[in-house]
Write an enzyme that holds these catalytic residues in place. Structure first.
Site, PDB file in Angstrom:
ATOM      1  N   CYS A   2       0.986 114.961  39.660  1.00  0.00           N
ATOM      2  CA  CYS A   2       1.387 116.076  40.506  1.00  0.00           C
ATOM      3  C   CYS A   2       2.501 116.829  39.818  1.00  0.00           C
ATOM      4  O   CYS A   2       3.139 116.321  38.904  1.00  0.00           O
ATOM      5  CB  CYS A   2       1.936 115.581  41.829  1.00  0.00           C
ATOM      6  SG  CYS A   2       0.772 114.638  42.772  1.00  0.00           S
ATOM      7  N   ARG A  27      -1.149 120.323  36.197  1.00  0.00           N
ATOM      8  CA  ARG A  27      -0.916 118.902  36.467  1.00  0.00           C
ATOM      9  C   ARG A  27      -1.685 118.397  37.686  1.00  0.00           C
ATOM     10  O   ARG A  27      -1.861 117.200  37.860  1.00  0.00           O
ATOM     11  CB  ARG A  27       0.582 118.660  36.720  1.00  0.00           C
ATOM     12  CG  ARG A  27       1.448 118.924  35.531  1.00  0.00           C
ATOM     13  CD  ARG A  27       2.895 118.736  35.901  1.00  0.00           C
ATOM     14  NE  ARG A  27       3.194 117.366  36.233  1.00  0.00           N
ATOM     15  CZ  ARG A  27       3.552 116.443  35.361  1.00  0.00           C
ATOM     16  NH1 ARG A  27       3.665 116.752  34.097  1.00  0.00           N
ATOM     17  NH2 ARG A  27       3.810 115.222  35.750  1.00  0.00           N
ATOM     18  N   TRP A  75      -2.264 116.253  42.980  1.00  0.00           N
ATOM     19  CA  TRP A  75      -3.497 115.639  42.477  1.00  0.00           C
ATOM     20  C   TRP A  75      -3.566 114.305  43.201  1.00  0.00           C
ATOM     21  O   TRP A  75      -2.831 113.377  42.879  1.00  0.00           O
ATOM     22  CB  TRP A  75      -3.412 115.464  40.965  1.00  0.00           C
ATOM     23  CG  TRP A  75      -4.671 114.946  40.346  1.00  0.00           C
ATOM     24  CD1 TRP A  75      -5.785 115.649  40.022  1.00  0.00           C
ATOM     25  CD2 TRP A  75      -4.928 113.585  39.962  1.00  0.00           C
ATOM     26  NE1 TRP A  75      -6.719 114.817  39.474  1.00  0.00           N
ATOM     27  CE2 TRP A  75      -6.221 113.546  39.430  1.00  0.00           C
ATOM     28  CE3 TRP A  75      -4.199 112.407  40.036  1.00  0.00           C
ATOM     29  CZ2 TRP A  75      -6.805 112.382  38.961  1.00  0.00           C
ATOM     30  CZ3 TRP A  75      -4.783 111.241  39.565  1.00  0.00           C
ATOM     31  CH2 TRP A  75      -6.072 111.241  39.033  1.00  0.00           C
ATOM     32  N   ASN A 100       5.955 112.566  42.986  1.00  0.00           N
ATOM     33  CA  ASN A 100       4.940 112.386  41.953  1.00  0.00           C
ATOM     34  C   ASN A 100       4.905 110.904  41.633  1.00  0.00           C
ATOM     35  O   ASN A 100       5.941 110.329  41.297  1.00  0.00           O
ATOM     36  CB  ASN A 100       5.312 113.209  40.721  1.00  0.00           C
ATOM     37  CG  ASN A 100       4.410 112.942  39.526  1.00  0.00           C
ATOM     38  OD1 ASN A 100       3.325 112.393  39.670  1.00  0.00           O
ATOM     39  ND2 ASN A 100       4.868 113.318  38.353  1.00  0.00           N
ATOM     40  N   GLY A 101       3.737 110.289  41.749  1.00  0.00           N
ATOM     41  CA  GLY A 101       3.630 108.873  41.404  1.00  0.00           C
ATOM     42  C   GLY A 101       2.870 108.102  42.467  1.00  0.00           C
ATOM     43  O   GLY A 101       2.132 108.673  43.273  1.00  0.00           O
ATOM     44  N   GLU A 483     -15.241 112.993  20.630  1.00  0.00           N
ATOM     45  CA  GLU A 483     -14.358 114.024  21.171  1.00  0.00           C
ATOM     46  C   GLU A 483     -15.190 115.253  21.588  1.00  0.00           C
ATOM     47  O   GLU A 483     -14.922 115.871  22.612  1.00  0.00           O
ATOM     48  CB  GLU A 483     -13.284 114.373  20.125  1.00  0.00           C
ATOM     49  CG  GLU A 483     -12.352 115.495  20.479  1.00  0.00           C
ATOM     50  CD  GLU A 483     -11.577 115.295  21.786  1.00  0.00           C
ATOM     51  OE1 GLU A 483     -11.557 114.182  22.341  1.00  0.00           O
ATOM     52  OE2 GLU A 483     -11.006 116.294  22.266  1.00  0.00           O
ATOM     53  N   LYS A 487     -15.318 116.813  25.368  1.00  0.00           N
ATOM     54  CA  LYS A 487     -15.025 118.218  25.696  1.00  0.00           C
ATOM     55  C   LYS A 487     -16.148 118.795  26.551  1.00  0.00           C
ATOM     56  O   LYS A 487     -15.907 119.473  27.537  1.00  0.00           O
ATOM     57  CB  LYS A 487     -14.912 119.077  24.437  1.00  0.00           C
ATOM     58  CG  LYS A 487     -13.650 119.079  23.616  1.00  0.00           C
ATOM     59  CD  LYS A 487     -12.390 119.415  24.310  1.00  0.00           C
ATOM     60  CE  LYS A 487     -11.865 118.206  24.932  1.00  0.00           C
ATOM     61  NZ  LYS A 487     -10.668 117.572  24.643  1.00  0.00           N
ATOM     62  N   GLU A 490     -15.998 117.374  30.064  1.00  0.00           N
ATOM     63  CA  GLU A 490     -14.828 117.801  30.826  1.00  0.00           C
ATOM     64  C   GLU A 490     -14.973 119.203  31.398  1.00  0.00           C
ATOM     65  O   GLU A 490     -14.624 119.442  32.543  1.00  0.00           O
ATOM     66  CB  GLU A 490     -13.582 117.807  29.920  1.00  0.00           C
ATOM     67  CG  GLU A 490     -12.987 116.456  29.647  1.00  0.00           C
ATOM     68  CD  GLU A 490     -11.788 116.543  28.707  1.00  0.00           C
ATOM     69  OE1 GLU A 490     -10.777 115.911  28.987  1.00  0.00           O
ATOM     70  OE2 GLU A 490     -11.867 117.245  27.671  1.00  0.00           O
ATOM     71  N   HIS A 506     -31.292 101.863  17.883  1.00  0.00           N
ATOM     72  CA  HIS A 506     -31.065 100.642  18.664  1.00  0.00           C
ATOM     73  C   HIS A 506     -31.035 100.919  20.163  1.00  0.00           C
ATOM     74  O   HIS A 506     -30.559 100.091  20.929  1.00  0.00           O
ATOM     75  CB  HIS A 506     -29.766  99.967  18.208  1.00  0.00           C
ATOM     76  CG  HIS A 506     -29.811  99.547  16.768  1.00  0.00           C
ATOM     77  ND1 HIS A 506     -30.563  98.482  16.334  1.00  0.00           N
ATOM     78  CD2 HIS A 506     -29.242 100.079  15.664  1.00  0.00           C
ATOM     79  CE1 HIS A 506     -30.441  98.364  15.022  1.00  0.00           C
ATOM     80  NE2 HIS A 506     -29.652  99.322  14.593  1.00  0.00           N
ATOM     81  N   LYS A 605      -3.795 117.462  33.846  1.00  0.00           N
ATOM     82  CA  LYS A 605      -3.123 117.280  32.566  1.00  0.00           C
ATOM     83  C   LYS A 605      -2.047 116.237  32.756  1.00  0.00           C
ATOM     84  O   LYS A 605      -1.566 116.046  33.868  1.00  0.00           O
ATOM     85  CB  LYS A 605      -2.492 118.623  32.204  1.00  0.00           C
ATOM     86  CG  LYS A 605      -2.026 118.740  30.774  1.00  0.00           C
ATOM     87  CD  LYS A 605      -3.119 119.269  29.905  1.00  0.00           C
ATOM     88  CE  LYS A 605      -2.721 119.355  28.468  1.00  0.00           C
ATOM     89  NZ  LYS A 605      -3.905 119.347  27.596  1.00  0.00           N
TER      90      LYS A 605
HETATM   91  N1  HGA Z   1       0.582 109.428  45.589  1.00  0.00           N
HETATM   92  C1  HGA Z   1       0.896 110.787  45.941  1.00  0.00           C
HETATM   93  C2  HGA Z   1       1.307 111.595  44.726  1.00  0.00           C
HETATM   94  C3  HGA Z   1       0.172 111.661  43.765  1.00  0.00           C
HETATM   95  C4  HGA Z   1       0.546 112.042  42.356  1.00  0.00           C
HETATM   96  O1  HGA Z   1       1.660 111.937  41.876  1.00  0.00           O
HETATM   97  N2  HGA Z   1      -0.462 112.475  41.568  1.00  0.00           N
HETATM   98  O2  HGA Z   1      -0.249 112.744  40.190  1.00  0.00           O
HETATM   99  C5  HGA Z   1      -0.249 111.440  46.674  1.00  0.00           C
HETATM  100  O3  HGA Z   1      -1.397 110.982  46.608  1.00  0.00           O
HETATM  101  O4  HGA Z   1      -0.008 112.443  47.337  1.00  0.00           O
END
Ligand code: HGA
Length: 610
Positions: A2, A27, A75, A100-101, A483, A487, A490, A506, A605
């Protein structure tokens, strides 16, 4: 992954926060939100599902206004992308946070807080943090103390920014396992997950260390470390120009970044190679002594960086004769491993904040190895700070989620490293000079490949209707094929797989028919003849071949064989040059398919969560 941004200023912060979010959108981009305080009323908050522009529209319709604010682009890790799960999260109407986390013990905390009478409105792990802070605030009466006490209960990774309507003159921020940087202004200060977010307002930054807790006011920044000691964190200036993060004349960041490669590859060589040799001191003062002892190299990385590591293995074993293992970080960190004596631990990460790579490094440190070398694009990142030796790639900010210039500059840095290690292991001065000369030719050769864009764009039309693709390469071109496949997956969402060409018979040959395009990278190296036999195997089964080859490889265009002729390149540097046409191919297929090239679905990212 995030993105967090925050500001405390005399001026209204809403515009600063919105611009910060736009710059952080790479992000995470499933929802976005903002909370602003004006010192009079409760927290004003807006949250919207979708990209930052949805939030911008909502704010335009009903503006927020104030001198202190925090904002977030999400995210999702816990709970679907929805308005209720979007950040900022609040406890009551006066306390707000962005996070974030991942909070690993959130279930247990959630039960505890529910029993205390807190009501949950989201499915996120983040919401436990805001209620926990509120609970402590009720007891302690000071935001700083409340955050300080609350974080002692958290397990996992977090960067947090917290504001309270009763203390509208400051925000409290902290970091443990997720990136957070403070932007230093004049009479105003900022925070963000990445310096890029704040370039319109400052170019001076302080990087928080793990466990730091900071009190940010308009005219002061006070940081305490994990032990509670007041600490100074150095202020450094941002090194790249602000417009490095703009799209300019290009339709997409990805295309701009593909075209920047000749310049950034050259920049990555600058100061590290002479006409004929590499300067090992460019890896760090102790590099000479350290490399002398290295008997084994363990490379750890994720995604595109992992492919760079796989190419490097060919170089390290071929040039230096030193055994080299390569593993994806998310696997390495969760298995028992044997670290051989005098192993150099080499981590590759564009952002230097890749959670799995950092975890693997920290774990390996405990297991004991000779030294850690980081190949990284972001100065001041966690990976850089925690490694003994560093080679910074000079790619500049990479915004497109699908990595391009970061990859080719990683390869450049890895080749420089391989040569420095090889010299300690008997590489002759002549061979070194031959390869360094070849390296100097790479920027020009990449420009020559970029000039083929029209031809490659035309070729891409044949892929639009396809659902699958096979990429083939041999030797050090096999990771290039991987790679290329990554790409295509993605950004165009076409299922693609890469195989060492010798593996076709094979199994995967069973998939080949007229609906399966087969893309091959075929420089004129020692494997060229064998590769050509593999191509015949495909042709005999009605497969359509797309071959990137140099003239000397002598692959002739025929029915069902499309050939793009590339410049002649040295066998060692060929992986760098041959990557570029595959980037262009994926880009043009994605444009024709109308996908969101710079922000492909489901991805982000800088993967700062596990
Ligand atoms: N766990 C939190 C923040 C997600 C996050 O840092 N994503 O990169 C959530 O799900 O809102």
């Amino acid at each position: 992954m995030c993105g967090i941004v925050g500001a405390v200023s005399e001026r209204d912060v809403q515009g600063i926060l919105l611009e910060g979010l736009r710059r952080l959108e790479y992000r995470g981009y499933d929802s976005a939100g903002m909370a602003v305080l004006d010192g009079k009323s409760a927290v004003q908050r807006a949250r919207e599902v979708g990209k930052v522009e949805s939030l911008a529209a909502a704010i335009e319709a009903s503006p927020l206004s104030g001198h202190l604010g925090i904002a977030h682009t999400r995210w999702a890790t816990h709970g679907e992308p929805s308005q209720l799960n979007a950040h900022p999260h609040m406890s009551g109407d006066r306390l707000a946070i962005v996070h974030n986390g991942i909070i690993e013990n959130y279930q247990e905390l959630r039960e505890e807080l529910k029993a205390d009478g807190f009501e949950f409105t989201s499915q996120t792990d983040t919401e436990v943090v805001v209620h926990l802070i509120e609970k402590n605030y009720r007891e302690l009466g000071k935001l700083y103390d409340a955050v300080k006490t609350a974080v002692t209960r958290l397990r996992g990774a977090y960067a947090l920014a917290v504001v309270h309507a009763d203390e509208p003159e400051h925000m409290v921020v902290c970091r443990e396992g997720s990136p957070l940087v403070i932007g230093v202004g004049i009479g105003e200060n900022f925070i963000a997950s990445d310096q890029l977010a704040l370039l319109p307002v400052t170019d001076r930054f302080m990087f928080l260390e793990e466990g730091d807790l900071a009190d940010i006011r308009r005219d002061s920044i006070e940081i305490h470390d994990r032990e509670g000691a007041l600490v100074d964190r150095a202020v450094s200036r941002f090194e790249h120009s602000a417009d490095a993060a703009e799209k300019g004349e290009y339709r997409h960041y990805m295309l701009k970044e593909i075209h920047e490669q000749p310049r950034v590859i050259k920049a990555t060589m600058e100061g590290r190679v002479t006409d004929s040799r590499v300067l090992e001191q460019a890896l760090g003062i102790e590099a000479g002594e350290l490399l002398q002892d290295v008997r084994h190299v363990q490379i750890i990385a994720c995604g595109t960086s992992y492919h760079a590591g796989m190419v490097a293995r060919y170089w390290i074993e071929d040039l230096a004769g030193v055994p080299c293992s390569v593993e994806v970080a998310s696997e390495f960190r969760y298995r028992k491993h044997v670290i051989q004596k005098d192993t150099l631990f080499l981590c590759i990460s564009q952002s230097g904040e890749t959670a799995d790579t950092l975890a693997a490094l920290r774990q390996a440190k405990k297991a004991g190895f000779r030294a850690a070398l980081a190949i990284c694009n972001v100065p001041g990142s966690s990976l850089v700070r925690e490694s003994d030796l560093v080679i910074m790639t000079q790619a500049g900010p990479e915004i497109g989620v699908a990595s391009t210039k970061a990859f080719t500059t990683q390869l450049t840095a890895l080749l420089i490293f391989s040569l420095a290690l090889a010299r300690k292991n008997g590489l002759s001065a002549e061979r070194e000079a031959d390869i360094v000369k070849a390296l100097h030719l790479v920027p020009g050769q990449v420009s020559d490949v970029l000039a083929l864009e029209g031809e490659i764009a035309e070729m891409s039309e044949r892929f639009v209707e396809k659902n699958h693709a096979l990429f083939l390469g041999r030797g050090s071109q096999f990771p290039v094929a991987m790679e290329g496949a990554l790409k295509l997956k993605e950004i165009s969402y076409i299922h693609a797989e890469a195989y060492p060409a010798g593996e076709l018979k094979h199994g995967p040959l069973a998939l080949v028919d007229s609906e399966m395009p087969v893309i091959t990278v075929a420089p004129n190296n020692s494997m060229a003849e064998k590769l050509k036999s593999n191509l015949e195997e495909v042709r005999a089964r009605g497969g359509e071949l797309f071959v990137f080859a140099d003239r000397a490889a002598n692959v002739k265009p025929e029915e069902n064989i499309h050939v793009v002729q590339l410049p002649e390149v040295h066998e060692i540097t060929a992986p760098i040059v041959y990557t570029v046409p595959l980037q262009l191919l994926s880009y043009h297929v994605a444009v024709l398919k109308g996908t969101d090239v710079d922000q492909p679905r489901n991805l982000a990212k800088s993967v700062t969560v596990e």
